[in-house]
Motif scaffolding. Sequence first.
Motif, PDB file in Angstrom:
ATOM      1  N   PRO A  58      -5.369  18.228 -14.015  1.00  0.00           N
ATOM      2  CA  PRO A  58      -6.063  17.184 -13.244  1.00  0.00           C
ATOM      3  C   PRO A  58      -6.904  16.273 -14.137  1.00  0.00           C
ATOM      4  N   THR A  59      -6.990  15.023 -13.733  1.00  0.00           N
ATOM      5  CA  THR A  59      -7.847  14.062 -14.436  1.00  0.00           C
ATOM      6  C   THR A  59      -9.284  14.312 -14.011  1.00  0.00           C
ATOM      7  N   PRO A  60     -10.225  14.282 -14.949  1.00  0.00           N
ATOM      8  CA  PRO A  60     -11.624  14.452 -14.539  1.00  0.00           C
ATOM      9  C   PRO A  60     -12.044  13.356 -13.563  1.00  0.00           C
ATOM     10  N   ALA A  61     -12.999  13.663 -12.695  1.00  0.00           N
ATOM     11  CA  ALA A  61     -13.461  12.682 -11.710  1.00  0.00           C
ATOM     12  C   ALA A  61     -14.232  11.559 -12.403  1.00  0.00           C
ATOM     13  N   GLY A  62     -14.237  10.400 -11.781  1.00  0.00           N
ATOM     14  CA  GLY A  62     -15.089   9.297 -12.236  1.00  0.00           C
ATOM     15  C   GLY A  62     -14.605   8.571 -13.470  1.00  0.00           C
ATOM     16  N   ILE A  63     -13.305   8.651 -13.774  1.00  0.00           N
ATOM     17  CA  ILE A  63     -12.771   7.925 -14.934  1.00  0.00           C
ATOM     18  C   ILE A  63     -12.352   6.533 -14.477  1.00  0.00           C
ATOM     19  N   ASP A  64     -12.831   5.509 -15.203  1.00  0.00           N
ATOM     20  CA  ASP A  64     -12.466   4.132 -14.850  1.00  0.00           C
ATOM     21  C   ASP A  64     -10.981   3.899 -15.077  1.00  0.00           C
ATOM     22  N   GLU A  65     -10.397   3.122 -14.175  1.00  0.00           N
ATOM     23  CA  GLU A  65      -8.981   2.817 -14.286  1.00  0.00           C
ATOM     24  C   GLU A  65      -8.822   1.325 -14.459  1.00  0.00           C
ATOM     25  N   SER A 117     -12.142   5.532 -27.533  1.00  0.00           N
ATOM     26  CA  SER A 117     -11.819   6.444 -28.628  1.00  0.00           C
ATOM     27  C   SER A 117     -12.957   6.523 -29.629  1.00  0.00           C
ATOM     28  N   ILE A 118     -13.510   5.350 -29.962  1.00  0.00           N
ATOM     29  CA  ILE A 118     -14.593   5.304 -30.943  1.00  0.00           C
ATOM     30  C   ILE A 118     -15.839   5.979 -30.361  1.00  0.00           C
ATOM     31  N   VAL A 119     -16.112   5.724 -29.096  1.00  0.00           N
ATOM     32  CA  VAL A 119     -17.310   6.287 -28.459  1.00  0.00           C
ATOM     33  C   VAL A 119     -17.301   7.818 -28.505  1.00  0.00           C
ATOM     34  N   VAL A 120     -16.138   8.436 -28.275  1.00  0.00           N
ATOM     35  CA  VAL A 120     -16.113   9.903 -28.267  1.00  0.00           C
ATOM     36  C   VAL A 120     -15.895  10.487 -29.661  1.00  0.00           C
ATOM     37  N   GLY A 121     -15.764   9.654 -30.692  1.00  0.00           N
ATOM     38  CA  GLY A 121     -15.785  10.172 -32.049  1.00  0.00           C
ATOM     39  C   GLY A 121     -14.467  10.150 -32.807  1.00  0.00           C
ATOM     40  N   LEU A 122     -13.461   9.478 -32.280  1.00  0.00           N
ATOM     41  CA  LEU A 122     -12.216   9.339 -33.027  1.00  0.00           C
ATOM     42  C   LEU A 122     -12.464   8.382 -34.193  1.00  0.00           C
ATOM     43  N   ASP A 123     -11.870   8.659 -35.367  1.00  0.00           N
ATOM     44  CA  ASP A 123     -12.106   7.720 -36.458  1.00  0.00           C
ATOM     45  C   ASP A 123     -11.293   6.436 -36.233  1.00  0.00           C
ATOM     46  N   GLN A 124     -11.663   5.408 -36.996  1.00  0.00           N
ATOM     47  CA  GLN A 124     -11.119   4.064 -36.746  1.00  0.00           C
ATOM     48  C   GLN A 124      -9.596   4.033 -36.800  1.00  0.00           C
ATOM     49  N   SER A 125      -9.025   4.719 -37.792  1.00  0.00           N
ATOM     50  CA  SER A 125      -7.579   4.587 -37.959  1.00  0.00           C
ATOM     51  C   SER A 125      -6.836   5.307 -36.834  1.00  0.00           C
ATOM     52  N   LYS A 126      -7.374   6.466 -36.407  1.00  0.00           N
ATOM     53  CA  LYS A 126      -6.741   7.151 -35.273  1.00  0.00           C
ATOM     54  C   LYS A 126      -6.918   6.346 -33.985  1.00  0.00           C
ATOM     55  N   ALA A 127      -8.078   5.707 -33.830  1.00  0.00           N
ATOM     56  CA  ALA A 127      -8.319   4.884 -32.643  1.00  0.00           C
ATOM     57  C   ALA A 127      -7.335   3.710 -32.615  1.00  0.00           C
ATOM     58  N   ASP A 128      -7.094   3.110 -33.782  1.00  0.00           N
ATOM     59  CA  ASP A 128      -6.124   2.008 -33.867  1.00  0.00           C
ATOM     60  C   ASP A 128      -4.717   2.498 -33.531  1.00  0.00           C
ATOM     61  N   VAL A 151      -8.624   6.483 -19.921  1.00  0.00           N
ATOM     62  CA  VAL A 151      -8.895   7.197 -21.169  1.00  0.00           C
ATOM     63  C   VAL A 151     -10.036   8.168 -20.933  1.00  0.00           C
ATOM     64  N   TRP A 152      -9.887   9.403 -21.409  1.00  0.00           N
ATOM     65  CA  TRP A 152     -10.993  10.351 -21.327  1.00  0.00           C
ATOM     66  C   TRP A 152     -10.927  11.354 -22.467  1.00  0.00           C
ATOM     67  N   GLU A 153     -11.984  12.130 -22.599  1.00  0.00           N
ATOM     68  CA  GLU A 153     -12.039  13.158 -23.637  1.00  0.00           C
ATOM     69  C   GLU A 153     -11.865  14.512 -22.974  1.00  0.00           C
ATOM     70  N   ASP A 154     -11.096  15.391 -23.620  1.00  0.00           N
ATOM     71  CA  ASP A 154     -10.866  16.713 -23.061  1.00  0.00           C
ATOM     72  C   ASP A 154     -10.641  17.701 -24.199  1.00  0.00           C
ATOM     73  N   VAL A 200       2.543   8.770 -18.461  1.00  0.00           N
ATOM     74  CA  VAL A 200       2.656   9.148 -19.869  1.00  0.00           C
ATOM     75  C   VAL A 200       1.248   9.398 -20.390  1.00  0.00           C
ATOM     76  N   ARG A 201       1.018  10.599 -20.915  1.00  0.00           N
ATOM     77  CA  ARG A 201      -0.273  10.899 -21.541  1.00  0.00           C
ATOM     78  C   ARG A 201      -0.103  11.002 -23.047  1.00  0.00           C
ATOM     79  N   LEU A 202      -0.979  10.304 -23.744  1.00  0.00           N
ATOM     80  CA  LEU A 202      -1.017  10.336 -25.205  1.00  0.00           C
ATOM     81  C   LEU A 202      -2.256  11.119 -25.628  1.00  0.00           C
ATOM     82  N   HIS A 203      -2.067  12.096 -26.494  1.00  0.00           N
ATOM     83  CA  HIS A 203      -3.203  12.897 -26.966  1.00  0.00           C
ATOM     84  C   HIS A 203      -3.479  12.607 -28.435  1.00  0.00           C
ATOM     85  N   MET A 204      -4.751  12.458 -28.764  1.00  0.00           N
ATOM     86  CA  MET A 204      -5.146  12.332 -30.163  1.00  0.00           C
ATOM     87  C   MET A 204      -6.302  13.303 -30.408  1.00  0.00           C
ATOM     88  N   ARG A 205      -6.113  14.214 -31.363  1.00  0.00           N
ATOM     89  CA  ARG A 205      -7.183  15.169 -31.670  1.00  0.00           C
ATOM     90  C   ARG A 205      -8.331  14.464 -32.370  1.00  0.00           C
TER      91      ARG A 205
END
Lengths: 110, 335
Positions: free
Chosen positions: B189-196, B215-226, B251-254, B309-314
């Motif tokens: 399930p998608t967490p509640a309150g995620i903007d669409e 991506s940047i807000v939750v701490g992904l580095d610039q190149s992964k965010a790009d 987009v959310w963090e999990d 389609v869900r894309l995951h980036m660690r």
Amino acid sequence: MFADNHLVVMRTARPGGLMVAGEIDISNTASVADSLRDGFEDGADPHLDLSRVSFCDVSGIRALVSLALELAPNRRLLVHGLPPQLETVLKVTGWADLPGLELCSCGGDD
Amino acid sequence: MIEPSTARADRFRHEALFYSGRSEFINGTVPFIREGLTAGEPVLVVESLEKIQTLRTALEEDADRVFFADMSAVGANPARIIPAWQDFVTRYGVPGKSLRGIGEPIWSTRTADELAECQRHESLLNVAFGHGRPWLLLCPYDTAALDSAVIDEARRSHEFVVDGGSSRESEHFRGIEACGAPFSVPLRPTPAGIDELTFERDGLRHVRELVRKHSIVVGLDQSKADNLALAANEVATNSIVHGGGRGTVRVWEDAGRVICEVRDRGVFDLPLADREAPGPDPSSPRGLWLANQLCDLLQIRTFHGETAVRLHMRLDPRVNLRVLPGGSNGVDLAH
């Protein structure tokens, strides 16, 4: 030559050719490709400065690759200032070695 | 001693090997490898580094004639495993001669999302190779470490199983056609309150901005965010071209990952579209391939006329560690 809200295509003086600045995606790929095709002078290998492209998707690269293939085998598309993001797409999608597309180091204003 | 699974292949043979403990693993794999080497067949083993070491020791000098690859690298994103086998079969296959592979994509510490994609991968192997050249692929499953539901699913995704030392046809195999049917295993399930954000052809720029910013807000580095923004752009482009001209993105963090989900009204019915290496023709599709090469995991689902389609980036573990001033790192390790 062509402009929309997030992209312009313009002429460059040295080396003589074209420059794209901004973002290329499916919304403007066809227009960019048309303006480049119209803008390349007949005869010489065209120079294309991409150093100010801040984003280019697969459709944009597909258009550049198609342009290069149209020019080949007699002419080459000489690309200047390929940004790292475009390099990533070219490499990952298997377009790194292309006939007709060449990274230029002619020392122009790139 | 486990009897070798089969003497020869006249078509692709996808077989699960159920083992418990080191000696059953060795007894199930080493004769299979030796049989291939004796027949002059190319053999590729894609396993953990630890198991590769075990096999090297057991095979002695024969190990030098086997290709080995690290499954934790090849299969980090399980959608990259079929292209690796495709490469092996294309590069080393010769007419009239079989090839052999051993691949263990599922281990007990796979996350639930990774496990689901590994299971999809096992099914898709039948679609990718079932109608092609003959070769043998043996997939070890550690019955001591894996849940019984995982073993049950292996009986459905493999046409043959080696269980208790003997090889037999799996009566639960779902068949090649069903293996390629649209995948509809539920997503978490998608967490509640995620903007669409709803996008159309002119709005992809906003999709990229949203993905980059979150991506940047939750701490992904610039190149992964790009890279995530680029992958999301390609998936969203598919929504425009194939999925009804529009879609939505969230987009959310999990659990240490950034997840980007794109939904549209399309039906994804080309089961291998995200794992077929693009051909030289400029018009051949590349978007989903690119997404699989850039992201840590892709989840593609079709439910009731809608595709997600869900894309995951660690997240970078160093960023995720949250080192606090004064040397205390915020994680209490002194238990």
